[in-house]
Design a protein around this motif. Structure first.
Motif, PDB file in Angstrom:
ATOM      1  N   PRO A 153      -0.676  23.694 -14.894  1.00 34.52           N
ATOM      2  CA  PRO A 153      -1.868  22.571 -15.085  1.00 34.52           C
ATOM      3  C   PRO A 153      -1.570  21.670 -13.966  1.00 34.52           C
ATOM      4  N   ALA A 185      -7.581  20.393 -10.409  1.00 30.38           N
ATOM      5  CA  ALA A 185      -7.726  20.450  -8.669  1.00 30.38           C
ATOM      6  C   ALA A 185      -8.409  21.716  -7.993  1.00 30.38           C
ATOM      7  N   ASN A 210       0.362  19.802  -5.827  1.00 32.45           N
ATOM      8  CA  ASN A 210      -1.035  19.585  -5.315  1.00 32.45           C
ATOM      9  C   ASN A 210      -0.755  20.198  -3.755  1.00 32.45           C
ATOM     10  N   HIS A 211      -0.140  21.408  -3.289  1.00 32.48           N
ATOM     11  CA  HIS A 211      -0.336  22.707  -2.652  1.00 32.48           C
ATOM     12  C   HIS A 211      -0.722  23.534  -2.215  1.00 32.48           C
ATOM     13  N   GLY A 212      -1.428  23.508  -3.238  1.00 35.51           N
ATOM     14  CA  GLY A 212      -1.867  24.350  -4.024  1.00 35.51           C
ATOM     15  C   GLY A 212      -2.443  25.304  -4.041  1.00 35.51           C
ATOM     16  N   TYR A 213      -3.686  24.796  -3.638  1.00 30.71           N
ATOM     17  CA  TYR A 213      -5.377  25.871  -3.989  1.00 30.71           C
ATOM     18  C   TYR A 213      -5.424  26.989  -2.562  1.00 30.71           C
ATOM     19  N   GLY A 244     -10.570  23.177   0.239  1.00 34.24           N
ATOM     20  CA  GLY A 244     -10.024  24.683   0.679  1.00 34.24           C
ATOM     21  C   GLY A 244      -9.556  25.663   1.657  1.00 34.24           C
ATOM     22  N   ALA A 274      -6.626  27.076 -16.480  1.00 37.80           N
ATOM     23  CA  ALA A 274      -7.522  27.725 -15.889  1.00 37.80           C
ATOM     24  C   ALA A 274      -7.865  27.788 -14.316  1.00 37.80           C
ATOM     25  N   VAL A 320      -3.920  23.124 -25.122  1.00 37.86           N
ATOM     26  CA  VAL A 320      -2.604  23.180 -25.416  1.00 37.86           C
ATOM     27  C   VAL A 320      -2.144  21.700 -26.045  1.00 37.86           C
ATOM     28  N   LEU A 341      -6.659  11.844  -3.428  1.00 39.93           N
ATOM     29  CA  LEU A 341      -6.850  12.615  -1.741  1.00 39.93           C
ATOM     30  C   LEU A 341      -7.964  11.985  -1.692  1.00 39.93           C
ATOM     31  N   VAL A 376      -6.804  13.205  -7.484  1.00 38.01           N
ATOM     32  CA  VAL A 376      -6.114  12.809  -7.838  1.00 38.01           C
ATOM     33  C   VAL A 376      -4.627  13.884  -7.526  1.00 38.01           C
ATOM     34  N   ILE A 436      -6.462  27.679 -10.034  1.00 34.56           N
ATOM     35  CA  ILE A 436      -6.141  29.170  -9.289  1.00 34.56           C
ATOM     36  C   ILE A 436      -4.993  29.489  -9.580  1.00 34.56           C
ATOM     37  N   GLY A 456     -12.771  14.412  -3.454  1.00 32.94           N
ATOM     38  CA  GLY A 456     -11.521  13.839  -3.139  1.00 32.94           C
ATOM     39  C   GLY A 456     -11.157  13.847  -5.323  1.00 32.94           C
TER      40      GLY A 456
HETATM   41  C1  LIG Z   1      -9.056  16.417  -3.598  1.00 33.53           C
HETATM   42  C2  LIG Z   1      -8.337  17.315  -3.418  1.00 33.53           C
HETATM   43  C3  LIG Z   1      -8.028  18.114  -2.046  1.00 33.53           C
HETATM   44  C4  LIG Z   1      -7.135  18.753  -2.081  1.00 33.53           C
HETATM   45  N1  LIG Z   1      -7.909  20.017  -1.274  1.00 33.53           N
HETATM   46  C5  LIG Z   1      -6.950  21.773  -1.297  1.00 33.53           C
HETATM   47  C6  LIG Z   1      -6.924  22.577   0.470  1.00 33.53           C
HETATM   48  O1  LIG Z   1      -8.061  22.623   0.778  1.00 33.53           O
HETATM   49  N2  LIG Z   1      -6.173  23.835   0.017  1.00 33.53           N
HETATM   50  C7  LIG Z   1      -5.278  23.400  -0.820  1.00 33.53           C
HETATM   51  O2  LIG Z   1      -4.837  24.189  -0.630  1.00 33.53           O
HETATM   52  N3  LIG Z   1      -4.924  22.856  -2.117  1.00 33.53           N
HETATM   53  C8  LIG Z   1      -5.539  21.170  -1.707  1.00 33.53           C
HETATM   54  N4  LIG Z   1      -5.676  20.389  -2.641  1.00 33.53           N
HETATM   55  C9  LIG Z   1      -4.519  21.209  -3.706  1.00 33.53           C
HETATM   56  C10 LIG Z   1      -5.141  22.210  -4.922  1.00 33.53           C
HETATM   57  O3  LIG Z   1      -6.296  22.011  -5.510  1.00 33.53           O
HETATM   58  C11 LIG Z   1      -3.995  22.183  -6.019  1.00 33.53           C
HETATM   59  O4  LIG Z   1      -3.150  22.235  -5.606  1.00 33.53           O
HETATM   60  C12 LIG Z   1      -4.843  23.473  -6.753  1.00 33.53           C
HETATM   61  O5  LIG Z   1      -6.068  23.856  -6.720  1.00 33.53           O
HETATM   62  C13 LIG Z   1      -3.572  23.383  -8.055  1.00 33.53           C
HETATM   63  O6  LIG Z   1      -4.147  24.557  -9.040  1.00 33.53           O
HETATM   64  P1  LIG Z   1      -3.584  24.813 -10.404  1.00 33.53           P
HETATM   65  O7  LIG Z   1      -3.738  26.256 -11.081  1.00 33.53           O
HETATM   66  O8  LIG Z   1      -2.073  23.973 -10.647  1.00 33.53           O
HETATM   67  O9  LIG Z   1      -3.727  23.544 -11.049  1.00 33.53           O
HETATM   68  P2  LIG Z   1      -5.581  23.550 -11.493  1.00 33.53           P
HETATM   69  O10 LIG Z   1      -7.220  23.282 -10.255  1.00 33.53           O
HETATM   70  O11 LIG Z   1      -5.432  21.732 -11.243  1.00 33.53           O
HETATM   71  O12 LIG Z   1      -5.908  23.637 -12.916  1.00 33.53           O
HETATM   72  C14 LIG Z   1      -5.486  22.891 -14.119  1.00 33.53           C
HETATM   73  C15 LIG Z   1      -5.995  23.452 -15.210  1.00 33.53           C
HETATM   74  O13 LIG Z   1      -5.336  23.505 -16.481  1.00 33.53           O
HETATM   75  C16 LIG Z   1      -5.947  22.977 -17.549  1.00 33.53           C
HETATM   76  N5  LIG Z   1      -5.597  22.317 -18.169  1.00 33.53           N
HETATM   77  C17 LIG Z   1      -4.680  20.850 -18.315  1.00 33.53           C
HETATM   78  N6  LIG Z   1      -3.886  20.041 -19.084  1.00 33.53           N
HETATM   79  C18 LIG Z   1      -4.234  21.051 -19.909  1.00 33.53           C
HETATM   80  C19 LIG Z   1      -3.937  21.251 -21.913  1.00 33.53           C
HETATM   81  N7  LIG Z   1      -3.262  21.001 -22.014  1.00 33.53           N
HETATM   82  N8  LIG Z   1      -4.259  22.994 -22.029  1.00 33.53           N
HETATM   83  C20 LIG Z   1      -4.805  23.479 -21.787  1.00 33.53           C
HETATM   84  N9  LIG Z   1      -5.425  22.924 -20.324  1.00 33.53           N
HETATM   85  C21 LIG Z   1      -5.361  22.703 -19.668  1.00 33.53           C
HETATM   86  C22 LIG Z   1      -7.236  20.724 -16.855  1.00 33.53           C
HETATM   87  O14 LIG Z   1      -7.917  22.204 -17.165  1.00 33.53           O
HETATM   88  C23 LIG Z   1      -7.619  22.464 -15.105  1.00 33.53           C
HETATM   89  O15 LIG Z   1      -8.707  23.763 -14.975  1.00 33.53           O
HETATM   90  C24 LIG Z   1      -5.961  19.434  -3.287  1.00 33.53           C
HETATM   91  C25 LIG Z   1      -6.727  19.014  -3.991  1.00 33.53           C
HETATM   92  C26 LIG Z   1      -7.402  17.681  -4.598  1.00 33.53           C
HETATM   93  C27 LIG Z   1      -7.357  16.829  -5.303  1.00 33.53           C
END
Ligand SMILES: Cc1cc2nc3c(=O)[nH]c(=O)nc-3n(C[C@H](O)[C@H](O)[C@H](O)COP(=O)(O)OP(=O)(O)OC[C@H]3O[C@@H](n4cnc5c(N)ncnc54)[C@H](O)[C@@H]3O)c2cc1C
Length: 438
Positions: free
Chosen positions: A214, A52, A390-393, A58, A14, A183, A252, A365, A16, A363
């Motif tokens: 994830p 992340a 890690n491009h993904g927010y 953001g 859950a 999961v 990061l 990982v 972005i 910050g």
């Molecule tokens: C410090 C930092 C700064 C960043 N700044 C930017 C930025 O400025 N702009 C930008 O575009 N990107 C930025 N990024 C990258 C961006 O944050 C991520 O690429 C993006 O948020 C990933 O989104 P996601 O939904 O894939 O993962 P996440 O937001 O990590 O969500 C994954 C979710 O999966 C859940 N999960 C994990 N394992 C399991 C499991 N086995 N079962 C059920 N749930 C599970 C976790 O609890 C988590 O809530 C940054 C990253 C970091 C670390």
């Protein structure tokens, strides 16, 4: 809410991507008369924004040298712009400033933005860039900057607020978002498709499809799916580089200074664009100590209670412990000096801000693929993976594209990110930026 025994669509994660996919899928099902939001279940082992997405700086920008990234980002910015209030989106723009080594890349990026209709302007030449920046910020004083890409779209969003905005949209659409459900595995059908998702609370039979989003836990899902830790990568020249690790981790580094955020405003008192400064000018502390005379860079934005930003990430060696996230992250002890000296190098108003550096948890990982670009693809006949490297927010629009793919559509924007590219050599071009995400 109890874990359902079956669901047409199960989304793991859950953040972005998981929430955007669930919301857009609910809308698509409804508009096609093919189902509704209650057909979609999102599972998160912690809760919305626990990964992340909840700690991202953001930044929303289109400064990508790779054509496919740039076009996808344009579609993502359209989603941000579609509901700025719900997504806590601040359309303040974004400025990338670079040293001469980056001139060609930023020029190519600008020319593509012009072609695709993304609003930006390019300024080349040390004096010209200085004048442009001084018009915005009279105390601008950065050295060694010869190119400026000023994007008039993009900006930044508040991380947890935007996650909650999406979460609210999911709930309104009837999607169940279940926290505290991990999961733990998948039950395979003979044809390799997923029959059921195994969780810490029991199993859910899958009616249609599974989406995994994830974030940093990409490596763990990769393992759950029995995929190889290393892969062979064919480069565009045809050479095959064997046994590249599929996943690497970077720390990061981010932080904040407790200045009055309103002191970071443009000359006319307006909100400042996000700034990303790379330069090879020597960097000194305010006391005159030389920190580096090599290419360095920082990015920063006005936050609610501070000025926040970061610098180049650092590779994490060895195996990475992700949980509890993001507490396992280590920021290099030299980061505060670099970040504050960089702010002061850029704008005289930040002179002395080192004393205001906040030792807050900032910050985290991030997981990166073998070529540092996302993988958006089916990894099983009915399991779609959003592995964003890690491009993904900023990529809030990926979920919208994925929703259409799940319902049988083709996404021209996601196609360049298929997993097969590592085998065919259709890799993305690499820029001269010191960052793994440009
Ligand atoms: C410090 C930092 C700064 C960043 N700044 C930017 C930025 O400025 N702009 C930008 O575009 N990107 C930025 N990024 C990258 C961006 O944050 C991520 O690429 C993006 O948020 C990933 O989104 P996601 O939904 O894939 O993962 P996440 O937001 O990590 O969500 C994954 C979710 O999966 C859940 N999960 C994990 N394992 C399991 C499991 N086995 N079962 C059920 N749930 C599970 C976790 O609890 C988590 O809530 C940054 C990253 C970091 C670390």
């Amino acid at each position: 809410m109890e874990l359902p025994r079956n669901a047409a669509y199960v989304v793991a994660g859950a953040g972005i991507h998981g929430l955007s996919t669930a919301y857009h899928l609910a809308k698509e099902l409804e508009s096609r008369g093919a189902g509704q939001g209650t057909d979609v279940v999102v599972l998160d082992k912690a809760g919305p924004g626990a990964g992340a997405s909840g700690i991202a700086c953001g930044v929303v920008r289109n400064n990508y040298f790779q054509p496919a990234m740039s076009e996808l980002m344009q579609a993502c910015v359209e989603v941000w712009e579609s509901d700025p209030a719900a997504y806590a989106y601040n359309p303040v723009g974004y400025i990338a400033l670079g040293a001469s080594v980056q001139e060609a890349d930023l020029t190519a990026t600008y020319e593509r933005q012009e072609r695709i209709g993304y609003r930006s302007e390019l300024i080349v030449g040390e004096r010209e860039v200085d004048t442009h920046m001084k018009t915005l910020f009279p105390d601008w004083r950065a050295q060694g900057v010869t190119v400026c890409l000023h994007e008039h779209q993009g900006g930044f969003a508040f991380n947890m607020d935007s996650v909650h905005g999406l979460y609210g949209k999911c709930r309104e659409a009837g999607v169940a978002v279940l926290s505290g459900v991990e999961v733990t595995g998948f039950e395979d059908a003979p044809d390799g498709s997923i029959e059921a998702v195994e969780t810490s609370q029991g199993r859910i039979e899958v009616g249609e499809q599974v989406v995994v989003a994830p974030g940093p836990w990409a490596r763990d899902f990769w393992r759950l799916l029995g995929l190889p830790e290393t892969i062979d990568v064919r480069t565009p020249s045809g050479e095959v580089v064997p046994d590249r690790p599929m996943w690497t981790y970077w720390n990061l580094q981010e932080g904040e200074v407790g200045v009055d955020p309103l002191s970071f405003a443009t000359a006319d008192g307006g909100p400042p664009p996000v700034i990303h400064l790379d330069t090879d000018a020597p960097l000194h502390t305010d006391e005159g100590e030389l920190l580096t005379d090599e290419l360095w860079g920082i990015y920063f934005k006005r936050d609610r209670h501070s000025v926040q930003g970061g610098a180049s990430p650092l590779v994490v060696e060895g195996d990475v412990e992700l949980d509890p996230y993001p507490q396992t992250t280590n920021v290099d002890p030299s980061f505060p000096d670099l970040f504050c000296a960089g702010l002061s190098h850029a704008l005289a108003r930040f002179e002395g801000c080192r004393a205001l550096y906040r030792d807050a948890r900032s910050g985290g990982v991030g997981a990166f693929t073998a070529d540092n670009f996302p993988v958006f693809d089916y990894l099983r006949p009915n399991l779609y993976a959003i592995l964003d490297s890690n491009h993904g927010y900023k990529m809030i629009g990926v979920g919208k594209e994925v929703a259409s793919v799940l319902l049988g559509g083709h996404s021209r924007l996601l196609y360049p990110f298929r997993f097969e590219r590592f085998e065919t050599g259709d890799l993305h071009p690499v820029s001269s930026s010191p960052y793994p995400w440009s």
